[in-house]
Design a protein around this motif. Sequence first.
Motif, PDB file in Angstrom:
ATOM      1  N   MET A 175       7.578   7.818   4.379  1.00 56.56           N
ATOM      2  CA  MET A 175       7.530   9.099   3.783  1.00 56.56           C
ATOM      3  C   MET A 175       6.548   9.187   2.620  1.00 56.56           C
ATOM      4  N   GLY A 176       6.650   8.369   1.665  1.00 55.17           N
ATOM      5  CA  GLY A 176       5.859   8.468   0.618  1.00 55.17           C
ATOM      6  C   GLY A 176       4.202   8.281   0.866  1.00 55.17           C
ATOM      7  N   SER A 177       3.996   7.172   1.824  1.00 60.93           N
ATOM      8  CA  SER A 177       2.578   6.979   1.975  1.00 60.93           C
ATOM      9  C   SER A 177       2.154   8.177   2.860  1.00 60.93           C
ATOM     10  N   LEU A 178       2.808   8.806   3.735  1.00 63.26           N
ATOM     11  CA  LEU A 178       2.220   9.846   4.707  1.00 63.26           C
ATOM     12  C   LEU A 178       1.838  11.034   3.644  1.00 63.26           C
ATOM     13  N   VAL A 179       2.832  11.375   2.696  1.00 62.93           N
ATOM     14  CA  VAL A 179       2.355  12.517   1.810  1.00 62.93           C
ATOM     15  C   VAL A 179       1.499  12.201   0.812  1.00 62.93           C
ATOM     16  N   SER A 180       1.361  11.207   0.249  1.00 64.64           N
ATOM     17  CA  SER A 180       0.419  10.905  -0.921  1.00 64.64           C
ATOM     18  C   SER A 180      -0.970  10.406  -0.410  1.00 64.64           C
ATOM     19  N   VAL A 234      -6.658   6.844   7.561  1.00 65.86           N
ATOM     20  CA  VAL A 234      -5.402   7.357   6.719  1.00 65.86           C
ATOM     21  C   VAL A 234      -4.004   6.960   7.574  1.00 65.86           C
ATOM     22  N   ALA A 235      -4.274   7.639   8.977  1.00 71.94           N
ATOM     23  CA  ALA A 235      -3.371   7.392   9.946  1.00 71.94           C
ATOM     24  C   ALA A 235      -2.906   6.030  10.196  1.00 71.94           C
ATOM     25  N   LEU A 236      -3.909   5.159  10.477  1.00 75.57           N
ATOM     26  CA  LEU A 236      -3.558   3.883  10.635  1.00 75.57           C
ATOM     27  C   LEU A 236      -2.980   3.143   9.710  1.00 75.57           C
ATOM     28  N   VAL A 237      -3.406   3.334   8.392  1.00 74.47           N
ATOM     29  CA  VAL A 237      -2.592   2.922   7.069  1.00 74.47           C
ATOM     30  C   VAL A 237      -1.317   3.266   7.020  1.00 74.47           C
ATOM     31  N   VAL A 238      -0.875   4.593   7.401  1.00 79.22           N
ATOM     32  CA  VAL A 238       0.292   5.009   7.278  1.00 79.22           C
ATOM     33  C   VAL A 238       1.148   4.459   8.197  1.00 79.22           C
ATOM     34  N   ALA A 239       0.830   4.317   9.654  1.00 75.42           N
ATOM     35  CA  ALA A 239       1.321   3.569  10.655  1.00 75.42           C
ATOM     36  C   ALA A 239       1.598   2.042  10.168  1.00 75.42           C
ATOM     37  N   ALA A 240       0.686   1.627   9.764  1.00 76.11           N
ATOM     38  CA  ALA A 240       0.688  -0.051   9.463  1.00 76.11           C
ATOM     39  C   ALA A 240       1.993  -0.235   8.206  1.00 76.11           C
ATOM     40  N   ILE A 241       1.933   0.587   7.533  1.00 70.26           N
ATOM     41  CA  ILE A 241       2.851   0.665   6.346  1.00 70.26           C
ATOM     42  C   ILE A 241       4.213   0.650   6.813  1.00 70.26           C
ATOM     43  N   GLY A 242       4.354   1.901   7.807  1.00 66.49           N
ATOM     44  CA  GLY A 242       5.769   1.976   8.504  1.00 66.49           C
ATOM     45  C   GLY A 242       6.033   0.842   9.488  1.00 66.49           C
ATOM     46  N   PHE A 243       5.079   0.259  10.065  1.00 65.52           N
ATOM     47  CA  PHE A 243       5.412  -1.247  10.864  1.00 65.52           C
ATOM     48  C   PHE A 243       5.887  -2.241  10.136  1.00 65.52           C
ATOM     49  N   LEU A 253       0.727  -1.261   0.116  1.00 59.13           N
ATOM     50  CA  LEU A 253      -0.067   0.063   0.062  1.00 59.13           C
ATOM     51  C   LEU A 253       0.737   1.376   0.114  1.00 59.13           C
ATOM     52  N   GLY A 254       2.090   1.147   0.447  1.00 56.67           N
ATOM     53  CA  GLY A 254       3.043   2.054   0.281  1.00 56.67           C
ATOM     54  C   GLY A 254       4.177   1.829  -0.708  1.00 56.67           C
ATOM     55  N   GLY A 255       3.938   1.081  -1.642  1.00 54.21           N
ATOM     56  CA  GLY A 255       4.854   0.897  -2.735  1.00 54.21           C
ATOM     57  C   GLY A 255       4.952   2.014  -3.881  1.00 54.21           C
ATOM     58  N   THR A 256       5.716   1.759  -4.853  1.00 51.55           N
ATOM     59  CA  THR A 256       5.746   2.897  -5.782  1.00 51.55           C
ATOM     60  C   THR A 256       4.475   2.761  -6.832  1.00 51.55           C
ATOM     61  N   ALA A 257       4.226   1.410  -6.926  1.00 51.38           N
ATOM     62  CA  ALA A 257       3.051   1.243  -7.803  1.00 51.38           C
ATOM     63  C   ALA A 257       1.784   1.849  -7.393  1.00 51.38           C
ATOM     64  N   MET A 258       1.437   1.492  -6.142  1.00 50.09           N
ATOM     65  CA  MET A 258       0.349   1.769  -5.447  1.00 50.09           C
ATOM     66  C   MET A 258      -0.039   3.658  -5.392  1.00 50.09           C
TER      67      MET A 258
END
Length: 485
Positions: free
Chosen positions: A150-155, A179-188, A78-83
């Motif tokens: 960084m990319g997921s938080l910004v996008s 959105v905050a949960l998704v960004v936190a999960a990606i970082g984890f 979900l935080g990858g370049t393609a997504m």
Amino acid sequence: MHSTSSGAVVRAERFALRSATGLAELALFGVGFGLLLVLVRTHWPPLQRLDGAVTDRLNSAVAGNDVVVNALNAVTALGGTAMLAWLVTVGTAWLLIRRQPLLAVYAVVTALGALALNSVVKELVERLRPVVNAPVAAAPGLSFPSGHAMGSLVSYGVLLLIFLPVLPRAGRRPAIAVVALVVAAIGFTRMALGVHYLTDVVAGWLLGLVWLVITTVAFRRWGLSAPHRGPALSEGLAPEAAAALEPASRTHAHVLPHPWRGVAELLTAWVALLGLLFGVGRLVTAGTPDRPALDWDRDLTQWVVEHRGPLLDTVSGIAGRFGSTHWVLTAALVIGPLWLALTRDWRPVLFLVVVMAGEITLFLAASSAVGRARPDVVQLTPDLPPTSSFPSGHVAAACALYTAAALLVVTGTRRWWRWLAAAAAVVVIVAVAAARVYYGVHHPTDVLGSLVLALSWVAVCWWVVKPHGDDPGVEPDVKAAPEGR
């Protein structure tokens, strides 16, 4: 006059308070990132020990558990370049279609700026990736700061700020929380997969917040004629654009007037079509390997394989990609949102969803029931899916999606270029079908079965869903979207 001046004073005071708060947040995020940058760059021992301990503990917890690793990879995607590229590209196209060029510029500048900023900082710090005892994932490049974080938080943050005014007030806080949960999960997941340290992820978040605050303040100053009148960001970046950004027109109250009847009709047609495919599959698989039911089917496949050449290998490789799962899924995820942006009607999107859902389930069911072996020839692709030969999933998916999209275009506009869309769909479908036979992974009758599956199902979905309602040929409703300031 007195009340007017008092109101201006109140607005100015609120603007000053919001400005001071924004500067305080920027200073806080900036100082936090700067401190981490210095400590990581100087290899401060306590911080290194903390990073190593967190990485080792998480790696030990997930190593050897394939289910957990697959789940982590799904979340990290979900935080990858393609997504993120899909989110920003489709979001920007939506904004341009709805005539919001300033918001589109804001989204592009913020996303691309974050990418450039992250790459530059990585090169300056030159921190290597973690080394763990039992690697479960790998990632190229340097480690600090985390590009996914960084990319997921910004996008996601950019799209949240832009589309927040569209949501009802009661749904805005839940949206922010999601959105905050998704960004936190990606970082984890980046830490749990062993490709980033804790400080990499935290630094990515902090640098992303700094950049997001900077570009948001710049847009508010540049995009609004009177900055002191700008609403709080809890209302979204540009609340005045809410009407233009709404997905669908309020006049389209019912996506499907008779949903239960429509579902019954679709299920009936699905079962009937599955029976037809099963019957045809039994016919083409009758006989023995030495004496098949259809000699010409086997002979034609063998003839195509014997006439392979370098140029045809290259052409068929390009053509085959248009029917691959990733390509078809990406195309559907682009066509659906953009058509919704153009027409402001959910029904064409429902049509596409039903077409693709029915196609994949019909293909899987028919393939499992028939169980036809693939052609006994040298095949050009080694990574075949564990499905049987009849029908072809690539051809069915390509035919279903591109036929449905072409029908929407041809019947949705009276412009001359609609026939180009239809011609392009036919060329792509034929190219994918020819490529699958050329690769030696399908018989010609597999391709014909796929065309029957896709074309019949698209026709049923068109008749049941009626993508344009009772008024076909209506031009896309882009003129209803008001201009952004």
